[in-house]
Design an enzyme around this catalytic site. Structure first.
Site, short mmCIF file in Angstrom:
data_model
loop_
_atom_site.label_atom_id
_atom_site.label_comp_id
_atom_site.label_asym_id
_atom_site.label_seq_id
_atom_site.Cartn_x
_atom_site.Cartn_y
_atom_site.Cartn_z
N ASP A 172 -9.15 8.45 12.01
CA ASP A 172 -9.17 8.27 10.55
C ASP A 172 -9.82 6.94 10.19
O ASP A 172 -9.28 6.16 9.39
CB ASP A 172 -7.75 8.37 9.98
CG ASP A 172 -7.75 8.63 8.47
OD1 ASP A 172 -8.82 8.99 7.92
OD2 ASP A 172 -6.69 8.49 7.84
N GLY A 192 4.12 7.64 3.32
CA GLY A 192 5.11 6.59 3.04
C GLY A 192 4.48 5.38 2.39
O GLY A 192 3.37 5.45 1.86
N THR A 193 5.22 4.28 2.47
CA THR A 193 4.76 3.06 1.80
C THR A 193 4.65 1.92 2.80
O THR A 193 5.26 1.95 3.87
CB THR A 193 5.76 2.62 0.71
OG1 THR A 193 7.07 2.69 1.27
CG2 THR A 193 5.68 3.47 -0.52
N VAL A 194 3.88 0.93 2.42
CA VAL A 194 3.78 -0.28 3.22
C VAL A 194 4.24 -1.44 2.35
O VAL A 194 3.73 -1.64 1.24
CB VAL A 194 2.33 -0.51 3.72
CG1 VAL A 194 2.23 -1.79 4.55
CG2 VAL A 194 1.85 0.68 4.55
N LYS A 200 5.53 -0.63 7.54
CA LYS A 200 5.13 0.73 7.18
C LYS A 200 6.31 1.66 7.39
O LYS A 200 6.90 1.71 8.47
CB LYS A 200 3.94 1.17 8.05
CG LYS A 200 3.46 2.58 7.74
CD LYS A 200 2.15 2.86 8.43
CE LYS A 200 1.70 4.29 8.18
NZ LYS A 200 0.37 4.54 8.72
N GLY A 211 0.83 -1.20 0.00
CA GLY A 211 0.00 0.00 0.00
C GLY A 211 0.85 1.24 0.00
O GLY A 211 2.06 1.19 0.25
N GLY A 235 0.62 5.47 1.17
CA GLY A 235 -0.17 6.50 1.83
C GLY A 235 0.42 7.87 1.57
O GLY A 235 1.35 8.02 0.79
N ALA A 236 -0.13 8.87 2.26
CA ALA A 236 0.31 10.24 2.07
C ALA A 236 1.76 10.40 2.54
O ALA A 236 2.50 11.23 2.02
CB ALA A 236 -0.60 11.17 2.85
N1 LIG Z 1 -0.61 -4.60 8.46
C1 LIG Z 1 -0.94 -4.52 7.16
N2 LIG Z 1 -1.18 -5.63 6.45
C2 LIG Z 1 -1.51 -5.55 5.13
N3 LIG Z 1 -1.65 -4.38 4.46
C3 LIG Z 1 -1.45 -3.24 5.14
C4 LIG Z 1 -1.09 -3.24 6.51
N4 LIG Z 1 -0.97 -1.96 6.91
C5 LIG Z 1 -1.25 -1.20 5.85
N5 LIG Z 1 -1.53 -1.95 4.77
C6 LIG Z 1 -1.88 -1.46 3.42
O1 LIG Z 1 -1.24 -0.22 3.18
C7 LIG Z 1 -2.23 0.83 3.02
C8 LIG Z 1 -1.70 2.12 3.63
O2 LIG Z 1 -1.45 1.91 5.01
P1 LIG Z 1 -1.65 3.08 6.06
O3 LIG Z 1 -3.05 3.60 5.93
O4 LIG Z 1 -1.22 2.62 7.40
O5 LIG Z 1 -0.61 4.16 5.49
P2 LIG Z 1 -0.73 5.73 5.44
O6 LIG Z 1 0.58 6.21 4.88
O7 LIG Z 1 -1.12 6.28 6.76
O8 LIG Z 1 -1.92 5.90 4.42
P3 LIG Z 1 -2.98 7.10 4.28
O9 LIG Z 1 -2.17 8.33 4.04
O10 LIG Z 1 -3.82 6.66 3.09
O11 LIG Z 1 -3.79 7.15 5.55
C9 LIG Z 1 -3.50 0.27 3.67
O12 LIG Z 1 -4.68 0.84 3.12
C10 LIG Z 1 -3.39 -1.21 3.32
O13 LIG Z 1 -3.77 -1.43 1.97
#
Ligand SMILES: Nc1ncnc2c1ncn2[C@@H]1O[C@H](COP(=O)(O)OP(=O)(O)OP(=O)(O)O)[C@@H](O)[C@H]1O
Length: 382
Positions: free
Chosen positions: A169, A50-52, A72, A45, A47-48
């Site tokens: 959120d 970083g990456t997962v 993450k 995934g 996000g705004a």
């Molecule tokens: N533990 C996990 N297992 C599997 N996929 C995950 C996990 N954590 C996150 N992901 C995937 O990564 C995406 C982004 O994760 P997360 O929302 O924590 O990041 P973010 O950078 O805060 O994103 P955003 O800016 O969209 O809120 C999730 O929507 C999901 O698809």
């Protein structure tokens, strides 16, 4: 410090998988630190911030691979994001994503900037992908799935809110699920905060479609009840197959809400924000009464699901059901019956899910008090 190995095949993969050594990885369970090798497999995934990534880890001594996990990566040392680590370190619940390890490590592709790495348990998909999968096939989630998922969200919220933690959120893409076991875990604590009574917090949090009405009008002294609004939006989305309030801009979001709930009271608006000077949306946009409106908007939903929805999608946060009251709602009555089963969709094997739903810890039993007898399956009541 950085080493990239080529040619060590992992998990049956034929192509090379990058590995790197991190000298100091902290094990969340006991706080010990170890050098570990990290092997990244694929992006899960973005996000705004970083990456997962899906990744496996091994202790340098044993070279035995652990995982796969979800890592993450977010820029380190910003106060905002380190709250996420703090909160994940201090939570332990079956419906909250579990932190396994964490470390800081520079990102070569970003001028060697230091990134915080949170190594979490990995789940196969999000509730957003599951809802879309059904919707694109012309369906909505079956009622037992909606029951089991909503119950687990409320259970996680009851736990988090009793620690004072507000997620801030809640939305389907921040809810991880395993569609085969129907296990659900809330993730992304990047916006979460421990709220102190009567202390102000920013109102510009939470994704637009899921924002509680008090946030929309600029309330800064809000409570964990903003998450319950999010729960209502997620429940509605499971019933409808798409977001229920899709405002084209932050204030039009309130108009979308008023199309289902009726206009907000002026007293609610000014109690939320005494200096509010935006549109009031006082016109009634439908002729029928509110329950008839819900039935029209959600024609296929079970009456108990709509009753629950009407009790969580309430303007005044104090009048919105609390998570523990969501758990005792009759919408979950079927789940208490002996032999309650949910059949996962597609070719997934049929399973009985009841035990995982009710594995309450001592802490949860304590916070639920007498309500436990209205929640547990009849077979578990003595
Ligand atoms: N533990 C996990 N297992 C599997 N996929 C995950 C996990 N954590 C996150 N992901 C995937 O990564 C995406 C982004 O994760 P997360 O929302 O924590 O990041 P973010 O950078 O805060 O994103 P955003 O800016 O969209 O809120 C999730 O929507 C999901 O698809």
């Amino acid at each position: 410090m950085v080493r990239v190995f080529n040619g060590l095949p992992s998990l049956g993969a034929q192509k090379t998988t990058p590995e790197y050594l991190v000298q100091s990885v902290t094990n969340q369970q006991d706080g010990s630190t170890h050098p570990m090798v990290i092997q990244e497999h694929r992006k899960l995934g973005e996000g705004a911030f970083g990456t997962v990534m899906e990744a496996s880890l091994s202790f340098t001594e044993t070279r035995e691979w652990l995982g796969p996990f979800a890592i993450k990566k977010v820029p380190a040392q910003t106060e905002y994001k380190s709250r996420e680590l703090e909160i994940l370190r201090n939570t332990n619940h079956p419906n909250v994503v579990g932190l396994k390890f964490f470390y800081n490590y520079p990102d070569k592709s970003d001028h060697d900037k230091l990134y915080q790495h949170l190594v979490m348990e990995s789940l196969p998909c999000t509730l957003q992908t599951e809802i879309k999968l059904f919707y694109n096939a012309g369906y909505v989630l079956p009622t037992p799935h909606v029951q089991v998922y909503t119950f687990q969200i409320a259970r996680a919220m009851n736990y988090l809110h009793s620690l004072g933690i507000c997620h801030r959120d809640i939305k389907p893409s921040n809810i991880l699920i395993d569609p085969a076991s129907l296990i659900l875990k809330i993730c992304d604590f990047g916006s979460a905060k421990k709220l102190e009574p009567h202390q102000p917090s920013v109102s510009y949090i939470c994704s637009r479609y899921y924002r509680a009405p008090e946030l929309i009008v600029g309330c800064t002294i809000y409570t964990t009840q903003i998450d319950v609004w999010g729960l209502g939006c997620v429940l509605g989305e499971m019933l409808m197959g798409k977001p229920i309030f899709q405002g084209q801009d932050p204030l039009l979001q309130l108009k979308e809400i008023s199309k289902l709930l009726g206009p907000p009271d002026r007293s609610f608006i000014f109690k939320s924000n005494p200096s509010y000077d935006g549109p009031m949306y006082q016109d009634r946009l439908f002729a029928s009464d509110v329950p008839a409106r819900y039935t029209k908007v959600f024609p296929k939903a079970a009456p108990e699901a709509l009753d629950l929805l009407m009790r969580v999608l309430v303007y005044e946060p104090e009048r919105r059901l609390r998570p523990r009251h969501v758990l005792v709602h009759p919408f979950f009555a079927d789940m208490r019956q002996p032999g309650f089963k949910v059949t996962p969709s597609g070719n997934r094997p049929s399973i009985v899910v009841t035990p995982q739903l009710y594995n309450f810890s001592k802490f949860e039993l304590q916070i639920l008090g007498d309500d436990v007898s209205k929640i547990l399956p009849y077979s578990l009541l003595k």
